[in-house]
Structures are given as C-alpha cells and as structure tokens.
Scaffold this motif. Structure first.
Motif, PDB file in Angstrom:
ATOM      1  N   ALA A  46       0.826  -1.212   0.000  1.00 34.67           N
ATOM      2  CA  ALA A  46       0.000   0.000   0.000  1.00 34.67           C
ATOM      3  C   ALA A  46       0.859   1.261   0.000  1.00 34.67           C
ATOM      4  O   ALA A  46       0.502   2.275  -0.614  1.00 34.67           O
ATOM      5  CB  ALA A  46      -0.928   0.003   1.207  1.00 34.67           C
ATOM      6  N   SER A  47       2.013   1.207   0.672  1.00 32.99           N
ATOM      7  CA  SER A  47       2.878   2.383   0.762  1.00 32.99           C
ATOM      8  C   SER A  47       3.479   2.775  -0.583  1.00 32.99           C
ATOM      9  O   SER A  47       3.984   3.888  -0.731  1.00 32.99           O
ATOM     10  CB  SER A  47       4.002   2.130   1.775  1.00 32.99           C
ATOM     11  N   CYS A  48       3.432   1.870  -1.557  1.00 42.38           N
ATOM     12  CA  CYS A  48       3.946   2.202  -2.891  1.00 42.38           C
ATOM     13  C   CYS A  48       3.200   3.388  -3.498  1.00 42.38           C
ATOM     14  O   CYS A  48       3.737   4.088  -4.361  1.00 42.38           O
ATOM     15  CB  CYS A  48       3.838   0.995  -3.822  1.00 42.38           C
ATOM     16  N   TYR A  49       1.968   3.606  -3.059  1.00 40.95           N
ATOM     17  CA  TYR A  49       1.195   4.747  -3.552  1.00 40.95           C
ATOM     18  C   TYR A  49       1.917   6.061  -3.246  1.00 40.95           C
ATOM     19  O   TYR A  49       1.875   7.006  -4.042  1.00 40.95           O
ATOM     20  CB  TYR A  49      -0.189   4.744  -2.909  1.00 40.95           C
ATOM     21  N   PHE A  50       2.598   6.117  -2.100  1.00 39.20           N
ATOM     22  CA  PHE A  50       3.318   7.324  -1.706  1.00 39.20           C
ATOM     23  C   PHE A  50       4.797   7.265  -2.072  1.00 39.20           C
ATOM     24  O   PHE A  50       5.391   8.288  -2.416  1.00 39.20           O
ATOM     25  CB  PHE A  50       3.180   7.538  -0.193  1.00 39.20           C
ATOM     26  N   LEU A  51       5.387   6.065  -1.986  1.00 38.44           N
ATOM     27  CA  LEU A  51       6.826   5.928  -2.202  1.00 38.44           C
ATOM     28  C   LEU A  51       7.213   5.826  -3.672  1.00 38.44           C
ATOM     29  O   LEU A  51       8.320   6.217  -4.051  1.00 38.44           O
ATOM     30  CB  LEU A  51       7.351   4.687  -1.453  1.00 38.44           C
ATOM     31  N   LEU A  52       6.307   5.292  -4.497  1.00 35.94           N
ATOM     32  CA  LEU A  52       6.613   5.091  -5.921  1.00 35.94           C
ATOM     33  C   LEU A  52       5.522   5.715  -6.788  1.00 35.94           C
ATOM     34  O   LEU A  52       4.857   5.022  -7.566  1.00 35.94           O
ATOM     35  CB  LEU A  52       6.754   3.597  -6.235  1.00 35.94           C
ATOM     36  N   PRO A  53       5.305   7.009  -6.678  1.00 40.44           N
ATOM     37  CA  PRO A  53       4.205   7.633  -7.436  1.00 40.44           C
ATOM     38  C   PRO A  53       4.385   7.572  -8.945  1.00 40.44           C
ATOM     39  O   PRO A  53       3.402   7.668  -9.688  1.00 40.44           O
ATOM     40  CB  PRO A  53       4.218   9.079  -6.931  1.00 40.44           C
ATOM     41  N   ASP A  54       5.625   7.420  -9.414  1.00 39.65           N
ATOM     42  CA  ASP A  54       5.878   7.364 -10.854  1.00 39.65           C
ATOM     43  C   ASP A  54       5.808   5.943 -11.413  1.00 39.65           C
ATOM     44  O   ASP A  54       5.977   5.744 -12.622  1.00 39.65           O
ATOM     45  CB  ASP A  54       7.266   7.947 -11.171  1.00 39.65           C
ATOM     46  N   HIS A  55       5.589   4.956 -10.552  1.00 38.35           N
ATOM     47  CA  HIS A  55       5.560   3.557 -11.003  1.00 38.35           C
ATOM     48  C   HIS A  55       4.272   2.859 -10.571  1.00 38.35           C
ATOM     49  O   HIS A  55       4.254   1.648 -10.383  1.00 38.35           O
ATOM     50  CB  HIS A  55       6.774   2.798 -10.431  1.00 38.35           C
ATOM     51  N   LEU A  56       3.201   3.611 -10.454  1.00 43.62           N
ATOM     52  CA  LEU A  56       1.952   3.023  -9.974  1.00 43.62           C
ATOM     53  C   LEU A  56       1.348   2.059 -10.987  1.00 43.62           C
ATOM     54  O   LEU A  56       0.713   1.074 -10.611  1.00 43.62           O
ATOM     55  CB  LEU A  56       0.951   4.121  -9.630  1.00 43.62           C
ATOM     56  N   SER A  57       1.544   2.334 -12.275  1.00 47.12           N
ATOM     57  CA  SER A  57       1.019   1.417 -13.296  1.00 47.12           C
ATOM     58  C   SER A  57       1.697   0.058 -13.198  1.00 47.12           C
ATOM     59  O   SER A  57       1.031  -0.989 -13.288  1.00 47.12           O
ATOM     60  CB  SER A  57       1.221   2.006 -14.697  1.00 47.12           C
ATOM     61  N   LEU A  58       3.009   0.067 -12.984  1.00 43.85           N
ATOM     62  CA  LEU A  58       3.747  -1.187 -12.816  1.00 43.85           C
ATOM     63  C   LEU A  58       3.291  -1.912 -11.561  1.00 43.85           C
ATOM     64  O   LEU A  58       3.081  -3.135 -11.583  1.00 43.85           O
ATOM     65  CB  LEU A  58       5.250  -0.911 -12.751  1.00 43.85           C
ATOM     66  N   MET A  59       3.105  -1.189 -10.475  1.00 46.65           N
ATOM     67  CA  MET A  59       2.689  -1.826  -9.233  1.00 46.65           C
ATOM     68  C   MET A  59       1.280  -2.403  -9.354  1.00 46.65           C
ATOM     69  O   MET A  59       0.984  -3.456  -8.785  1.00 46.65           O
ATOM     70  CB  MET A  59       2.747  -0.816  -8.080  1.00 46.65           C
ATOM     71  N   SER A  60       0.409  -1.727 -10.100  1.00 49.07           N
ATOM     72  CA  SER A  60      -0.935  -2.266 -10.324  1.00 49.07           C
ATOM     73  C   SER A  60      -0.860  -3.590 -11.073  1.00 49.07           C
ATOM     74  O   SER A  60      -1.558  -4.559 -10.731  1.00 49.07           O
ATOM     75  CB  SER A  60      -1.784  -1.263 -11.119  1.00 49.07           C
ATOM     76  N   GLN A  61       0.000  -3.654 -12.080  1.00 47.48           N
ATOM     77  CA  GLN A  61       0.147  -4.895 -12.844  1.00 47.48           C
ATOM     78  C   GLN A  61       0.759  -5.994 -11.995  1.00 47.48           C
ATOM     79  O   GLN A  61       0.393  -7.172 -12.139  1.00 47.48           O
ATOM     80  CB  GLN A  61       0.989  -4.642 -14.086  1.00 47.48           C
ATOM     81  N   ILE A  62       1.673  -5.649 -11.104  1.00 51.87           N
ATOM     82  CA  ILE A  62       2.257  -6.642 -10.204  1.00 51.87           C
ATOM     83  C   ILE A  62       1.169  -7.249  -9.330  1.00 51.87           C
ATOM     84  O   ILE A  62       1.105  -8.478  -9.142  1.00 51.87           O
ATOM     85  CB  ILE A  62       3.365  -6.006  -9.352  1.00 51.87           C
TER      86      ILE A  62
END
Length: 322
Positions: free
Chosen positions: A23-39
């Motif tokens: 969940a913290s990726c929303y704040f820590l990786l704002p430029d890679h949210l599309s990749l995290m969604s696919q993961i």
C-alpha cells in the motif's frame, strides 16, 4: 540450520507488514503506480493458478484462457455502454466460473499428461477464436474503445494510475482474503488431501471429482477477476492476454514464488516483474538472456521457490509441532 519458530502473532504481523508495504507504494513510488498495479494483478492471477496446481494438484498450463476470458468479458461490457467497474468484475467472475466448470469435466478425469494437453489446447483454441472474431474482439489490434466509469461515480481512472492502483490493491486484497478463507476451510483441506493422496481420499468416501471440478471452477473465476482488473485499469484488452505465452509467464511466476503456498503467487509476481523491468531497462536488446539466467539460478538455488526457502528459515508453531 535450525529454523526459527514463529508464533501466530509474528505471522500475522508479517502479513500486515507485507500488505502495508504494498500500500505504501502509492506514496513511495508515485511514478511507477502502473507497474505496481500490474504486479498486484499478476500476483492474483498466479494465486488463481496455485489454487488449481499447488493445492488441488490439477496440472494446467492454459490458465490464460480464463484470464483472457475475464478481460474480454469486462472489456466488451465496458465497450458497449456498461462501464461500471464492480459489476464488470462480477460478470467476469460468473463467466469464468461457468467456463471453468464446463471444462473441468474434461480436465479432472484425465491423467496429468492429458490435463496438460487439454489445457494447452483450450488456451490455443480460445486465442485463435479471439483472433478470428476480430469484429468483436479487435483481433490482433486488441479491444479498444473501452470506457470505464469512475469508481463510485467520483474517482476517475487518471493517466498517472493513482485510481487504478487503489482499485487494484483493494480488489486484490479482498479476493485474496476470500481465497485464503476457502483454502483454510474444510473444502481447502480436502483439496490438500486429494493432492497428497487421491486414492486415500477415495477410500474414505470423499467425492474427489466433484471437489476438483469446483476447485478448478473457483480457480478460473479468480483468474477471470484478475483479467478483468487488467482490462479495466488499462482500458484495453490485447489478444496476448489469452495466449499461451501468458500462461507460461504466470507459471514461471508461481514456480519462482513457490507452489502450494498462500503468498507464493504474490511474492513471485513482485520479484519476477521487478527483475523483468530492471533487465529490460538495463539491456533492452538482450534482456531475455539475463532474465533466463536469473530464473535458472533462482530455481537451482531455491528449492520450492522463494516461499520454500523462507519456510526453511522460519516455521510456524504448527509446522514445528508436526
């Protein structure tokens, strides 16, 4: 090395930290949210395969048939004026459960080799069907023109992937908890017993074929939800979503994470897709070479996948007693 025994409280804390870190990726990786969604989505897809392969022992290499069917079901619904996302997931679930249950009559009764060939054949058949029906599916150009409505009528799917990430995270977590509940139930324990010894379960009167058919249908339904999530968050359905290569990819993810382990699919998806993305950036021309070396090394060094390696370092109190 003597494994460290974990108390139930420690296991629960580890699980909470795992999901909080995602969940913290929303704040820590704002430029890679599309990749995290696919993961997250591919992790759920791998979990669905694990239900059939790791828990029920059904050898299948064509699970992309359900992933693609769910994607096309949600995509066609959105393209023709029904873009409400949650009902799209429900339709994909129902379509894939029905499709999985129909195919389970062929898959369950065969030997492992027969199951392998049948699942590959079904996947290739549906992929060719999607290609031939280009007027409906878009063929090799993919299904375009999808319009997914805002969540709850307020939160639109933006170009930065913020809404898509929140939506994918919430749905993956919800479905994962549902899968966990199923696998921890008496039905899930029955699947474990069938996986360990089919003959023994038959001897005690368990309806083995009926249990396997239901497990395969539920697994197909979860795969359909994953496919629908990918279609909705990208607002596009490519024909590769239903191809054999997608089935092989999710199998690699599951083996890397560890079969028959609740978090194996999710962990495998995180490692595989991050490494995949890193190699593609590092060496765009020969990234598959380096990815192949990594996968071979991972399999040779970690028997049972990443979760198998962790289980040799840490054991729960129940495992320690056994």
């Amino acid at each position: 090395m003597t494994p460290i025994t974990l108390k139930p409280a420690h296991t629960r804390i580890a699980e909470v930290l795992f999901w909080l870190s995602l969940a913290s990726c929303y704040f820590l990786l704002p430029d890679h949210l599309s990749l995290m969604s696919q993961i997250l989505i591919f992790g759920l897809f791998a979990v669905s395969l694990d239900m059939a392969l790791g828990y029920a022992g059904i050898l299948t290499v064509g699970h992309a048939a359900f992933f693609g069917a769910g994607a096309y079901a949600a995509g066609l619904l959105a393209k023709h004026g029904w873009g409400e996302p949650f009902s799209g997931l429900l339709v994909a679930l129902l379509v894939c459960v029905a499709l999985g249950y129909l195919l389970s009559a062929l898959v369950v009764r065969g030997t492992d080799l027969a199951r392998l060939m049948i699942t590959i054949g079904v996947c290739m058949l549906l992929a060719e069907l999607a290609n031939r029906l280009s007027g409906i599916t878009g063929g090799t150009d993919g299904l375009q023109g999808m319009v997914v409505e805002p969540l709850f009528g307020r939160f639109e799917f933006d170009l930065f992937g913020q809404t898509a990430f929140i939506y994918a995270f919430a749905m993956v977590l919800l479905v994962f908890l549902g899968v966990r509940l199923i696998l921890k139930s008496p039905f899930g324990l029955t699947l474990r017993g069938i996986h360990d010894s089919r003959k023994r379960m038959l001897a005690i009167g368990s309806p083995v074929d009926a249990r396997l058919r239901l497990a395969y249908a539920l697994s197909a339904g979860v795969a359909g939800i994953a496919g629908a999530l990918l279609a909705q968050t990208t607002q596009f359905v490519g024909i590769e979503s239903i191809g054999f290569n997608r089935s092989a990819e999710v199998l690699i993810i599951l083996v890397l994470g560890g079969t028959g382990r609740l978090y194996g699919g999710l962990v495998g998806a995180i490692v595989y897709m991050l490494v995949h993305d890193w190699f593609a950036d590092m060496n765009p021309q020969y990234w598959q070479f380096w990815l192949g070396i990594f996968l071979i090394a991972a399999v040779l060094m970690g028997r049972g996948g990443i979760m198998g390696a962790l289980s040799r370092l840490f054991k729960t109190r129940e495992e320690a007693v056994r």
